[in-house]
Design an enzyme around this catalytic site. Structure first.
Site, PDB file in Angstrom:
ATOM      1  CD  GLU A 163      -3.245  -1.207   1.995  1.00 50.83           C
ATOM      2  OE1 GLU A 163      -3.251  -0.461   2.983  1.00 50.83           O
ATOM      3  OE2 GLU A 163      -3.996  -1.969   1.999  1.00 50.83           O
ATOM      4  CD  GLU A 281      -3.813  -6.185   2.932  1.00 53.60           C
ATOM      5  OE1 GLU A 281      -4.751  -5.414   3.348  1.00 53.60           O
ATOM      6  OE2 GLU A 281      -2.532  -6.051   3.133  1.00 53.60           O
TER       7      GLU A 281
END
Lengths: 502, 502, 502, 502
Positions: A163, A281
């Site tokens: 991320e 995810e």
């Protein structure tokens, strides 16, 4: 509820289910894998679900002890140590699951700054030396190839960082800095062996505007290797905090599927357009302390996503398999809203059963719908997954299934607000923060699905299956022909010796 | 070596062995007990040795997540959470071992300063609020009593802090501050139940001049409860550092026994004179990276201490049972000089076998000497522990044992520079930092003691046992009468059908 | 012993080892497989050796409860029940071993006579109805195919009866009657599926003159299916009985290899000439109460047979894996001369280790000789099996092995009259008929091979390996390059802090 | 069903439950205990129920291989071998259960006749030599004392023979011959140690008229030792045979309690009047192929017997714990009417749960009735066993329980015609004789009790518990106070972030 019309399930397949849904699962940081509760939970997961890969943060963080500079004879030297990496990977392979490697976070001694994320302090700053970072990556991957063999490691995707589009996870969310890290890392991996798979950029939804396009542009311009594209997917709104917990609104589940579909759309026309897409995810809420994760609502909410996501991507990884996690600290109660399919001490949540039901489906898809997925096994058995819309007051589903013989045996397993719902039992018994052994027994019992079975008649090679679903119910029905072996003299009416039945 | 004269072992006991030697064992910090390798190792330890208690640091450190202040409705409030404490203690009790509680270190949020010890950062400053510290202690002990029962917890000694006489472990090694902490803590424990055992001051040798006397004076003046006195014992000199390792000189082993004896001498005449004395840590070297711990030298060196220490104190706790430890960071190699009786992955070190041999001795002592301890079991079996002086070039011991019947069967188990010595095998195979499975097999094999057996004739109710010990050998010999059940027609000479033996 | 000249082992393979040696192992009667000791033993066998198939008597005997005629409504009817067959086969497959089916003996209710063999009474008479026998065979094989799948059962050879050339095993050793049984049985098997493998005639050495030739003639004339040819091999002379035991002379071990080679010679020119040959039983002695089976002599005697038999046949099945056997009744003592590689309670005999050593050889043969077999693994490791001639007073073997690097690590495992020899320990401790737990511990320890390791220098890509073998020794040496990872600062001389080594 | 009036359960105990109900359980013949399925089943039984003793036939029968005459040097000699006896008893003790020894049947070589009982052929004739029988008994008991210790064996009752009042079990049901056997046997036992417990006469109901009285008279006249009196109890009528099965009428369950009470009544006034009474076998039907044993009817029928029998006798032993039995041959189907609480492969029958529920009761009895037994544990938890009358169409029970706090948590576990009823599932799936693995999964699931939980309010220290019982239901309800730990900020209504509940 008005009775819906009966759905005629075809007797020939309309598609294949594939296994993108179990291609990967998420985990808390790498060194948690040294724990016994973690490994016990993973054993349960693998027995009942059987994921192929597992992905988590922290492979290169200090807790794993890999990056070890030292002084000797007046000079700074370097050791890379794999004491714990090997313990973890050995355990994974013993449990029949393979790493999906995420390279991060930054060892403190190699970091350019002090910024950390999570309770456990993962350093999220770029390396102070990209050369040493490349050495670290190369040494790590080379060690794994040396120990486990190239044929094995070639099957482990290697993802660069996590991320980077979020300031919490990458200093200033600096995309140029990420591109530099990606390039150095990808080249280091390929130096070990060009057949290894490397990819990124593992972006988070919300802050990822244009990231994928710019990433594609960058790697194309620089000729940087990319073997897959990755991103994350969540549907929760902003966190409303309470002590040790968060509440959030949820967007409709379909938004998750939209996020799954996004990379291929955004990359259309680029060199990356045909690459595998991994959702590394996903979940409803991204908060590790949102009790929604513990509920039947979560299972019903995710049922269409898990049942259908494989049409859109190559993997989508439920974040995470266990509540042994610690990003927000040590949990203060057994049920605390963790991401896990299992709590500590292996209590199954409803979403665990959604996955365990998926694992009992056949590979041939006979029918799909908003509330059902009908599949067939190679031996002809039919397995139906059905669900009520999350939050709805129940639901009815009427199916006509292809069938052989005179009668079929149907075995139903289901979770809802009451069955397969340890959270409900736990609340009822007083929400004990650290349950005693006897309370854990009750929870383990309460976590088991409801189960029932019945015989259905077959007429014209069809069996009618009527399913009345409770609020937030997810149901699995497995149907197979009855082969009657009872001998002619068996007569239940004679159990008590005469004609009076027992 | 000249042949020594034969020692006549009496047929009547001269004393009892007791079990102070296995009353307690040391462990790395509390949360390491969550790990699988740790628990696997403890299971091996308990099967072959069977310690009664286990003591380690960090029960109250942040990794255990007990002390949890939070805000709610604008106010600071407090939660004490036992999620991990219960997981650890449940595991201990399942493995047949009980906690010897050490109360420490300081939760960061309750600390008065930033000073930490160890790689993992245990905070060693006094509490910023003694009231909150007392609440924490009281809540913890009360929780344990509630979960495990008072009868159980009453058997767990509770020690206040660790080595407060060292600046590394207690800010400024401030004895007055320790006394204040001790008083507050002891009173908090006794508030839960007066029958609980509390003690201290857990001092380290070297810096402890006058500590015990002043501690005795303090508790006497203030009427503070003390149920036992504790200290540590080590015999190593200053550390000579190499990368990831230390070398040290060792004082003669007898100095350990002198340290064991010291508390009773120093406390003579005080109110504490008759209290139980616990040596809550001891070893040769106090460094967690000194390879001496991995050697047969260590076993031979400690043999007289382990065999004889029980005459001096109520317990003396080997520091530590496993190399899963981490005070100096994650180990960079399997053998790295850790304190453990076992390495990671359960490779037994020679000192493990010293303890496992002790566990096979009888409770009646028939004879004791500088190089032997002869014991008898209730059923009459005799078990002899013998050792060469550490570093000597071998040794001969000749015993005359009481015996019954015509012949005895003697089973010998021994470790030395070659047998029961996985460290030697590991060096020979190239010192692999993270051994592969096949290498681990070799190490597990090499770690097993040498074993042999023989028959000895009995004359005049005596059997002569001659033991030639190798360098750094520790030997166990178990002797019992032969009851011959071979039938008269069995004749090895006929194995091949005639008179020609096979 | 004069020192033999050194043998130069080539660096390129001269052949392949194959796995005929572990293609099959023998077992006591089928229903013994329901026992726990049996299954525990088979688990040990499979872990350390890994046989592919298992063959024993009694699949159709009454203890298995398959053949179940009954009366209903005044008529005789038939049930075939597989309650125990399924329990046994499930257990086999769980343990990673497959049945080598032997069809026999005769259910009492289907037998034409009363003659039985063994303590447990296997009926050895032809069927009273060949039609019902064919039904029984067909039902059994069809059930197995139905339960385990055709792909699986196709890999299970199916042998018709056992040793029909002996009057003890087949009434009057009537070959014509056997041919009739064979034909009916083979056709019944092929009715289930033509791809199933059926064969015979499972003759015993000694009484088999001309049997194979006549069998070949018969099946050729009648066009009866045959997929493999089977016979047995033993080298012992007539039994000299003592209570609960037998002694026998043994012919030289080479006679076993001659028996292995016989079928192909005898069948030359027939339709059966090219078929697989299975030696479905072999051992030194055919008596289940001859202590030779328990000795190191047996291991040394069979070493050249097990090492070389694969050149002659497709499988040769050691009779049997465990002493859980009962053909001569319930054993009266732990060591009683049973065929087993393991005694009851899993004590390993020397011949067990011969097989376990074989299982650690590589598949490439670098050299073969009267006293050695040198092999290489795919990763380059060399594994040497060496043995002393059975009964000789020891033996020396000098090898020059191809090697890489500067030094090699050699790991030696060996059994002889003292090491890996639980029988010797058992005799020494008084031959306890039913050992107590502590005595079993001694036996389990004594049953482990001797083990040692050393480094050898490499010169000109060669390492010299000198092996001095004890009486009846069988040795395995595994050799691999040393990869030295010890850092430059490691110095054993500094273990005690100065220059004085520990 | 009309609603019954509420029963006020007192808050003080009216008696103690004792453990006669689990003092003993029956088993198939001794050598079946060597089997894995048997031991796996016994492990389940001991984990969930925990019987103290286990009793079965055949300790001295030929399958156990104890009595071993042989010839040597021209003379008949004797060996007693305990190879299997020790394997079985070791296994029992490992599983936490002790033998209740039954001495029988007759070794063939010691028998005076050929008469046998059961498929497996237990010889039921008197010994040809009472001296050799006495030697056999003495040797067996002495061996057990030697191996397991007198303190242990003293706790094992020793019963002489089985059902000598039946011609099937004792030639001619000759009481005088039994008395002779008893005398010889009892004296042989007492020769080993007078503290051992010996007893009889293990009579069967129906044919036992006057047996006990005559037995008492005999032992009194002859001064023969007797430490306990034993008999059996069954309530089934004559068997109506079908193939592989039997049907029988059942007398009311109260007749079992009458049979329990009979010995003390019959022996009033004799020397045996005060001795312990052991019902060494009981069940509804005495046939090992009566499907009633597999039903919920059996559990409901026996509930009042198991709940109340302890008031009448010192033990009453359910015949038997497992379907691994074989008196009528190898079962032809998984459910075949065996006595077992468990089928082969550990499928639990409803009566298993009756016992497992009993094992969760407290020792203090608060109330008893025709349909309930209310107990309390030392920690205050209340456990209620309730049952519907066997065969009735359901039943309602209303209790007022003593309670503390504001609310109680009630956990209900129940079996009936549908829940905890694998037999019903098995019938529904087609009565598969040898179920496949997936079918076994369904059966194991179906065998689990129904489970539910709820909170009940407490008013005036009372909680009202209303139980609606289904046909043949047996229910356990466990009640304990709710200790509410949910923090004030937890609000299920905010699960989805607003006020709209999930």
């Amino acid at each position: 509820m008005t009775s819906p019309s009966r759905i005629d399930v075809p007797s020939q397949p309309v598609g294949r289910l594939g296994d993108a849904w179990r291609a990967c699962v998420g985990t808390g940081r790498f060194d948690l894998a040294l724990r016994r509760d973690y490994q016990d939970s993973l054993a349960v997961i693998q027995r009942d679900i059987g994921f192929r890969h597992i992905r988590g943060h922290g492979l290169l963080s200090d807790n794993m002890g890999v990056y070890r500079p030292y002084e000797w004879q007046g000079q700074r030297r370097m050791l890379h140590a794999f004491t714990y990496v090997d313990q973890v990977v050995d355990a994974y392979l013993d449990l029949g699951i393979r790493p999906f490697l995420e390279l991060g976070f930054m060892p403190r001694a190699l970091a350019s700054g002090d910024q950390t994320v999570f309770w456990w302090g993962g350093n999220v700053t770029p390396p102070s030396s990209h050369r040493e970072w490349a050495d670290l990556v190369r040494a790590t991957v080379a060690h794994l190839v040396d120990r486990y063999g190239l044929d094995e490691v070639r099957t482990w995707p290697i993802e660069v960082w996590n991320e980077p589009d979020l300031r919490d996870f990458w200093k200033d969310a600096d995309q140029a800095a990420y591109h530099r890290l990606y390039e150095v890392t990808a080249l280091a991996v390929k130096e070990v062996d060009t057949s290894l798979q490397v990819g990124g950029p593992a972006v988070s939804p919300g802050a990822d505007d244009g990231w994928l396009a710019r990433f594609a542009e960058f790697v194309e311009e620089r000729g940087v290797p990319v073997d897959f594209v990755s991103r994350h997917a969540y549907t929760s709104g902003p966190a409303q905090h309470v002590p040790f917990g968060s509440h959030q609104t949820l967007a409709p589940a379909g938004r998750l599927l939209e996020q799954f579909a996004a990379p291929r759309q955004e990359l259309k026309g680029t060199r990356l357009a045909e690459l595998p897409v991994h959702i590394t995810e996903f979940n409803s809420s991204y908060c590790p302390d949102n009790l929604i994760h513990d509920t039947a609502y979560n299972a019903a909410y995710l049922a269409p996503v898990v049942a259908g996501g494989g049409d859109l991507v190559d993997s989508f990884s439920y974040w995470t398999f266990s509540d042994m996690f610690e990003e927000a600290g040590v949990p203060t109660a057994l049920f605390h809203g963790g991401f896990g399919l299992l709590t500590h001490r292996q209590v199954k949540k409803p979403t665990f059963h959604l996955y365990a039901f998926m694992a009992r489906l056949g590979d041939e898809v006979l029918a799909r719908g908003d509330d059902h997925l009908v599949t067939r096994h190679p031996d002809g058995r039919i397995a139906v997954l059905a669900w009520a819309a999350a939050g709805a007051d129940g639901h009815t589903l009427r199916l006509s299934l292809p069938a052989a013989g005179d009668e079929v045996f149907a075995r139903r397993s289901h979770v809802d607000e009451e069955r397969g719902n340890a959270y409900r039992a736990w609340r009822r018994m007083g929400s004990p923060r650290s349950p005693r052994p006897r309370q854990l027994d009750v929870l383990h019992e309460a976590a088991e699905p409801g189960r029932s079975h019945l015989r259905l008649p077959v007429r014209d090679m069809r069996a009618s299956l009527d399913l009345a679903l409770e609020r937030n119910e997810v149901t699995l029905v497995e149907v197979e022909p009855v082969v009657e072996e009872a001998p002619p003299w068996w007569d239940e009416g004679r159990l008590l010796g005469g004609g009076t039945a027992g």
